[in-house]
Design a protein around this motif. Sequence first.
Motif, PDB file in Angstrom:
ATOM      1  N   TRP A   1       0.872  -1.181   0.000  1.00 28.11           N
ATOM      2  CA  TRP A   1       0.000   0.000   0.000  1.00 28.11           C
ATOM      3  C   TRP A   1       0.906   1.225   0.000  1.00 28.11           C
ATOM      4  N   ASP A   2       0.793   2.050  -1.011  1.00 27.28           N
ATOM      5  CA  ASP A   2       1.688   3.202  -1.130  1.00 27.28           C
ATOM      6  C   ASP A   2       1.628   4.113   0.093  1.00 27.28           C
ATOM      7  N   LEU A   3       0.466   4.197   0.754  1.00 25.39           N
ATOM      8  CA  LEU A   3       0.344   4.997   1.965  1.00 25.39           C
ATOM      9  C   LEU A   3       1.332   4.532   3.033  1.00 25.39           C
ATOM     10  N   HIS A   4       1.463   3.224   3.204  1.00 23.67           N
ATOM     11  CA  HIS A   4       2.389   2.687   4.210  1.00 23.67           C
ATOM     12  C   HIS A   4       3.843   2.937   3.816  1.00 23.67           C
ATOM     13  N   VAL A   5       4.122   2.867   2.541  1.00 25.72           N
ATOM     14  CA  VAL A   5       5.497   3.085   2.080  1.00 25.72           C
ATOM     15  C   VAL A   5       5.947   4.504   2.396  1.00 25.72           C
ATOM     16  N   THR A   6       5.106   5.470   2.042  1.00 27.23           N
ATOM     17  CA  THR A   6       5.517   6.869   2.203  1.00 27.23           C
ATOM     18  C   THR A   6       5.330   7.393   3.620  1.00 27.23           C
ATOM     19  N   ASP A   7       4.259   6.931   4.312  1.00 25.13           N
ATOM     20  CA  ASP A   7       3.954   7.503   5.628  1.00 25.13           C
ATOM     21  C   ASP A   7       4.485   6.675   6.790  1.00 25.13           C
ATOM     22  N   ALA A   8       4.507   5.336   6.645  1.00 25.99           N
ATOM     23  CA  ALA A   8       4.984   4.478   7.741  1.00 25.99           C
ATOM     24  C   ALA A   8       6.485   4.190   7.611  1.00 25.99           C
ATOM     25  N   LEU A   9       6.911   3.753   6.416  1.00 25.60           N
ATOM     26  CA  LEU A   9       8.328   3.455   6.213  1.00 25.60           C
ATOM     27  C   LEU A   9       9.153   4.719   5.963  1.00 25.60           C
ATOM     28  N   LYS A  10       8.485   5.781   5.518  1.00 29.04           N
ATOM     29  CA  LYS A  10       9.170   7.033   5.202  1.00 29.04           C
ATOM     30  C   LYS A  10      10.253   6.815   4.148  1.00 29.04           C
ATOM     31  N   THR A  11       9.882   6.122   3.083  1.00 33.20           N
ATOM     32  CA  THR A  11      10.820   5.900   1.987  1.00 33.20           C
ATOM     33  C   THR A  11      10.077   6.078   0.668  1.00 33.20           C
ATOM     34  N   THR A  12      10.776   5.840  -0.423  1.00 28.20           N
ATOM     35  CA  THR A  12      10.160   6.039  -1.733  1.00 28.20           C
ATOM     36  C   THR A  12       9.532   4.755  -2.234  1.00 28.20           C
ATOM     37  N   LEU A  13       8.640   4.895  -3.200  1.00 29.53           N
ATOM     38  CA  LEU A  13       7.990   3.724  -3.779  1.00 29.53           C
ATOM     39  C   LEU A  13       9.012   2.832  -4.476  1.00 29.53           C
TER      40      LEU A  13
END
Length: 540
Positions: free
Chosen positions: A108-120
């Motif tokens: 889920w792109d939301l988790h990538v950018t907001d939870a992991l704080k990294t790029t897609l």
Amino acid sequence: MKPNVCLYDTTLRDGTQGEGVSLSVEDKVKIALRLDQFGIDFIEGGWPGSNPKDMAFFERMREIPLEHATITAFGSTCRPNVAASEDDNLRALLESGVKAAAIFGKSWDLHVTDALKTTLEENLRMVADSVSFLKSQGLTVLFLAEHFFDGYKANPLYALRVLEAAEGAGADWVVLCDTNGGSLPHEVYDIVRTVKGSLQVQLGIHPHNDCELAVANAIAAVQAGAEQVQGTINGIGERCGNVNLISVIPNLQLKLGYRCVEDEQLQQLTKLSRFVAEVANMAMPNNQPFVGNSAFAHKGGIHVSAVLKDPKTYEHIEPERIGNKRRVLVSELSGQSNLLAKTDELDIDVELDKQEAREIIQKIKEREFQGYQYEGAEASLSLMLLAAGGKLDSLFTLDSFKILMEKSRDRAILSEATVKLQVNGQLVHTAAEGNGPVNALDNALRKALETHFPCLAEMQLTDYKVRVLDESGATAAKVRVLIESGRNGEKWSTVGVSTNVIEASWEALVDSIRYLLWKEGCKRSEPEEKAEVRAGIVNH
């Protein structure tokens, strides 16, 4: 011919995240062995490196050969900007000594950018690098696409790219996770169908039960092309739990024609469910589908009459196919069919004519009006039926009992019970202490009888429940006491009712002992029997 469905059990990892669930290392070993015998394909043992207990489990399992299952370790993809070969989490998976690893990654792109704080793009690198590294070490790799269904709804192109990254790196399985448990069956079916048409890798489904739809979602996924179901025994797990494999397996195998386990193993389903519940110290709901105590229980007289003629009238499958059994309940709703069926079920050799059956039914209705309940106290019901048929010896009678309770300022409450009984024509007078008045009474009763009936030494009181029947009566209210007793693995329940909790407990305790003595075939001695006849004593 429909394909086999691979079963992946995560009771020992995801299941232990459920509230109130805690398993020791030995508990986990016992459950793993039982899952292997049942025919589970993958057993997820835990997350190596996250806690000492999980590492101890993997170490223990190195010494124990399994017949069928593959022990699997759980972990995550490597961290952002860290090579998989240098990631501590992935190294811990290798150190566990397992042959299969399940790693989760963000889809889920939301988790990538907001939870992991990294790029897609970095997330795609993390997925591919992690899968490739574990494959290079000779492991079977299952990639768990976390939050896949939410991710697909938000950004389908990216969610699919995550799966393609895992497939391209050599993953053996790609598992679609409904992590929040919020998807509906038609959504799961459509999305799995789309994914199936886009990938060549084997697909699995990992649903949670937050909407009470996990079983339906698992079935929908399999019908859409998924070949593996990941769940837990009895559906234990975080929040509202994981999908319940105990329900998924018979639905797929008996209703839809998929193959999950051998027929002989399917007959162990009920025992497996109850075994895991026992080890996890959890109470099983009586109404749990397929394996619950009430799953094939019939109470209404019309229902029972029909079932006796043809079980298909009120049963969707034969209970024996999944190791359960039919039960007939006797209550104020019962008819003669219930009673006659109950004597057969309990294997009680009592012949009752129609008038006697009516009288017993009427007695049951009267006693249930007083507060008795025989659905959960079948030993007490058996004694009533035996007494009505003239096949129950009293063996012992009560003269009196007294209970002393003493509380002083600097010590706990002391409970002592004194019991006077007539046993084999002798007056037996004993006293015993206990942890509370009921335990003291139980100890005194056993002490009085064990010399005459040695089998009582092997009997234990395993459960004790009290229910207030009339709350408006406050402390003077009538109560129902339900006692469960056990001996050598067999358990039975008895009931007592009174406005006095001690008297209700005594009644249930006496019934529990009388039931065991009847099972053992104990009889009164001939001299006592004749003496009682001369004295005009009537059995009760």
